[in-house]
Scaffold this motif. Structure first.
Motif, PDB file in Angstrom:
ATOM      1  N   THR A 148       0.858  -1.182   0.000  1.00  0.00           N
ATOM      2  CA  THR A 148       0.000   0.000   0.000  1.00  0.00           C
ATOM      3  C   THR A 148       0.892   1.230   0.000  1.00  0.00           C
ATOM      4  O   THR A 148       2.116   1.115   0.144  1.00  0.00           O
ATOM      5  CB  THR A 148      -0.944   0.012   1.222  1.00  0.00           C
ATOM      6  N   ASP A 149       0.332   2.396  -0.179  1.00  0.00           N
ATOM      7  CA  ASP A 149       1.117   3.620  -0.085  1.00  0.00           C
ATOM      8  C   ASP A 149       1.495   3.879   1.372  1.00  0.00           C
ATOM      9  O   ASP A 149       0.701   3.621   2.282  1.00  0.00           O
ATOM     10  CB  ASP A 149       0.325   4.810  -0.621  1.00  0.00           C
ATOM     11  N   PRO A 150       2.710   4.405   1.609  1.00  0.00           N
ATOM     12  CA  PRO A 150       3.157   4.600   2.997  1.00  0.00           C
ATOM     13  C   PRO A 150       2.206   5.423   3.847  1.00  0.00           C
ATOM     14  O   PRO A 150       1.980   5.104   5.018  1.00  0.00           O
ATOM     15  CB  PRO A 150       4.501   5.310   2.824  1.00  0.00           C
ATOM     16  N   TRP A 151       1.613   6.486   3.294  1.00  0.00           N
ATOM     17  CA  TRP A 151       0.780   7.371   4.113  1.00  0.00           C
ATOM     18  C   TRP A 151      -0.555   6.720   4.489  1.00  0.00           C
ATOM     19  O   TRP A 151      -1.256   7.223   5.359  1.00  0.00           O
ATOM     20  CB  TRP A 151       0.549   8.706   3.412  1.00  0.00           C
ATOM     21  N   GLU A 152      -0.874   5.568   3.839  1.00  0.00           N
ATOM     22  CA  GLU A 152      -2.107   4.854   4.171  1.00  0.00           C
ATOM     23  C   GLU A 152      -1.839   3.524   4.861  1.00  0.00           C
ATOM     24  O   GLU A 152      -2.748   2.715   5.028  1.00  0.00           O
ATOM     25  CB  GLU A 152      -2.924   4.604   2.904  1.00  0.00           C
ATOM     26  N   SER A 153      -0.614   3.274   5.268  1.00  0.00           N
ATOM     27  CA  SER A 153      -0.282   1.958   5.804  1.00  0.00           C
ATOM     28  C   SER A 153      -1.002   1.654   7.116  1.00  0.00           C
ATOM     29  O   SER A 153      -1.120   0.490   7.508  1.00  0.00           O
ATOM     30  CB  SER A 153       1.233   1.828   5.988  1.00  0.00           C
ATOM     31  N   HIS A 154      -1.502   2.686   7.789  1.00  0.00           N
ATOM     32  CA  HIS A 154      -2.262   2.442   9.023  1.00  0.00           C
ATOM     33  C   HIS A 154      -3.681   1.955   8.714  1.00  0.00           C
ATOM     34  O   HIS A 154      -4.389   1.486   9.614  1.00  0.00           O
ATOM     35  CB  HIS A 154      -2.341   3.719   9.851  1.00  0.00           C
ATOM     36  N   LEU A 155      -4.094   2.066   7.458  1.00  0.00           N
ATOM     37  CA  LEU A 155      -5.457   1.678   7.085  1.00  0.00           C
ATOM     38  C   LEU A 155      -5.556   0.256   6.544  1.00  0.00           C
ATOM     39  O   LEU A 155      -6.629  -0.339   6.558  1.00  0.00           O
ATOM     40  CB  LEU A 155      -6.004   2.643   6.016  1.00  0.00           C
ATOM     41  N   GLY A 156      -4.471  -0.265   6.029  1.00  0.00           N
ATOM     42  CA  GLY A 156      -4.547  -1.592   5.427  1.00  0.00           C
ATOM     43  C   GLY A 156      -3.174  -2.082   5.033  1.00  0.00           C
ATOM     44  O   GLY A 156      -2.162  -1.586   5.501  1.00  0.00           O
ATOM     45  N   GLY A 157      -3.138  -3.047   4.153  1.00  0.00           N
ATOM     46  CA  GLY A 157      -1.888  -3.670   3.760  1.00  0.00           C
ATOM     47  C   GLY A 157      -1.881  -5.117   4.184  1.00  0.00           C
ATOM     48  O   GLY A 157      -2.907  -5.686   4.554  1.00  0.00           O
ATOM     49  N   ILE A 158      -0.722  -5.738   4.105  1.00  0.00           N
ATOM     50  CA  ILE A 158      -0.612  -7.142   4.501  1.00  0.00           C
ATOM     51  C   ILE A 158       0.546  -7.289   5.477  1.00  0.00           C
ATOM     52  O   ILE A 158       1.522  -6.527   5.426  1.00  0.00           O
ATOM     53  CB  ILE A 158      -0.407  -8.058   3.283  1.00  0.00           C
ATOM     54  N   ILE A 159       0.438  -8.240   6.374  1.00  0.00           N
ATOM     55  CA  ILE A 159       1.465  -8.509   7.374  1.00  0.00           C
ATOM     56  C   ILE A 159       1.726 -10.006   7.403  1.00  0.00           C
ATOM     57  O   ILE A 159       0.780 -10.815   7.414  1.00  0.00           O
ATOM     58  CB  ILE A 159       1.024  -8.021   8.771  1.00  0.00           C
ATOM     59  N   ASN A 160       2.997 -10.371   7.383  1.00  0.00           N
ATOM     60  CA  ASN A 160       3.410 -11.757   7.557  1.00  0.00           C
ATOM     61  C   ASN A 160       2.812 -12.686   6.505  1.00  0.00           C
ATOM     62  O   ASN A 160       2.440 -13.824   6.794  1.00  0.00           O
ATOM     63  CB  ASN A 160       3.044 -12.256   8.968  1.00  0.00           C
ATOM     64  N   THR A 161       2.721 -12.198   5.265  1.00  0.00           N
ATOM     65  CA  THR A 161       2.255 -13.059   4.188  1.00  0.00           C
ATOM     66  C   THR A 161       2.675 -12.465   2.857  1.00  0.00           C
ATOM     67  O   THR A 161       3.157 -11.320   2.795  1.00  0.00           O
ATOM     68  CB  THR A 161       0.725 -13.231   4.225  1.00  0.00           C
TER      69      THR A 161
END
Length: 349
Positions: free
Chosen positions: A173-186
């Motif tokens: 995702t875009d850095p400035w929106e990383s608190h809203l979504g994205g993926i972790i550990n996959t």
């Protein structure tokens, strides 16, 4: 010569704010204003930069006024004062705006989130600038497609390109929106092969024999591409590197620079004073590149927030019809944005 090209930006997000600043840096362009719907930190910062804000919708006009954010008028008011509008709104919204632009007779640019059919022309300056000169509209392709076309065009112009196969590791995702979504550990593979970037590159240059695969990775800094390219003949490594050196927007990074990962490249851009640490170039690891007969293997970094900005500036100039030469426009854009073939060369700057 006529006056400066009057430009407006519709949508003041990740790309829009960068395009707005880049327009203001061009001696032959004037930013008339930007439009948006948000009453948040982005639009509240505009008055400090002296950029006029217009409400993108009637509802937004009321919302901005209620939020005590000054506006100059509505989108229609902005459009009446423009030569070219750059639509940087979120995916699929630009397609809804296009009938308005056409009705007012305004030349317009959309971004890579829209389909090629929205404009009928897709743009990468080093590949097809001249075909956009004087058109009513064009589409600046996505960050990954821009990098793909830049690098393959460099090989093609050197007479080296036969076909290309690439694997893309895409930031989540875009850095400035990383608190809203994205993926972790996959890792999330794109569901189809080819991924959309290969066919998208062919909207710019139909002659490209290119296939891409892509996977989302849990980081937000940039994209990373790995390419296996079959050349038109056997070649030496220096010949391939010379082809890339001929491109003004490919930055070749030897191991001696110590740029071992994408975070260090971004830090370099910040140290060089680039706005927001933006990397406009394709950053390609030159010592890693390997040639085996008629095959070449290489990897590079793509700044998803910045790489399309110089392309958009060139697209503005092409649509306005002020500069018929692609290389001349690229030189003008790169000089204004301080883009150098090698930013660490003593001659740079």
């Amino acid at each position: 010569m006529a006056g400066k090209i009057r430009v407006g930006v519709n949508g003041y997000g990740v790309i829009g704010k960068r395009v707005a600043d880049a327009v203001r840096a061009q001696p032959d362009m004037r930013l008339v204003g930007v439009s948006d719907v948000a009453a948040d930190w982005r639009t509240r910062a505009l008055h400090r930069k002296g950029i006029p804000l217009f409400a993108a919708t009637n509802e937004a006009h009321e919302h901005l006024a209620t939020s005590q954010i000054p506006v100059e008028g509505r989108l229609q008011d902005l459009l009446e004062s423009l030569d070219v509008v750059v639509d940087c709104t979120p995916k699929r919204i630009a397609a809804v705006n296009v009938p308005v632009y056409r009705q007012l007779g305004r030349k317009f640019i959309v971004q890579g989130g829209e389909k090629h059919g929205v404009t009928g022309h897709s743009f990468v300056a080093e590949s097809n600038y001249e075909s956009a000169v004087g058109l009513d509209a064009t589409r600046v392709v996505s960050c990954n497609t821009t990098a793909t076309v830049r690098t393959l065009t460099a090989l093609k112009r050197a007479g080296l390109l036969r076909r290309a196969r690439g694997t893309l590791m895409r930031r989540a995702t875009d850095p400035w929106e990383s608190h809203l979504g994205g993926i972790i550990n996959t890792l999330v593979p794109e569901p189809e092969i080819p991924s959309h970037q290969g066919p998208d590159a062919q909207t710019v240059d139909p002659d490209l024999d290119v296939l891409t695969m892509a996977v989302k990775v849990p980081e937000t800094i940039a994209h990373l591409h790995y390419w296996s390219v079959q050349l038109s003949r056997s070649a030496q490594k220096e010949e391939v590197l010379d082809a890339f050196r001929a491109s003004p927007r490919i930055f070749l990074m030897p191991d001696s620079y110590g740029l071992a990962a994408i975070n260090s490249v971004k830090e370099l851009m910040a140290d060089l004073g680039r706005p927001r640490g933006d990397l406009y170039e394709v950053a390609l690891w030159s010592d890693m590149l390997r040639v085996e007969g008629d095959e070449v293997f290489y990897t590079y970094m793509v700044d998803n927030q910045a790489i399309v900005v110089p392309e958009t500036i060139d697209a503005i100039r092409a649509l306005a019809g002020r500069e018929p030469s692609g290389p001349a426009s690229i030189r003008a854009t790169d000089e204004a944005l301080e883009i150098w073939r090698n930013p660490l060369s003593p001659a740079a700057g």
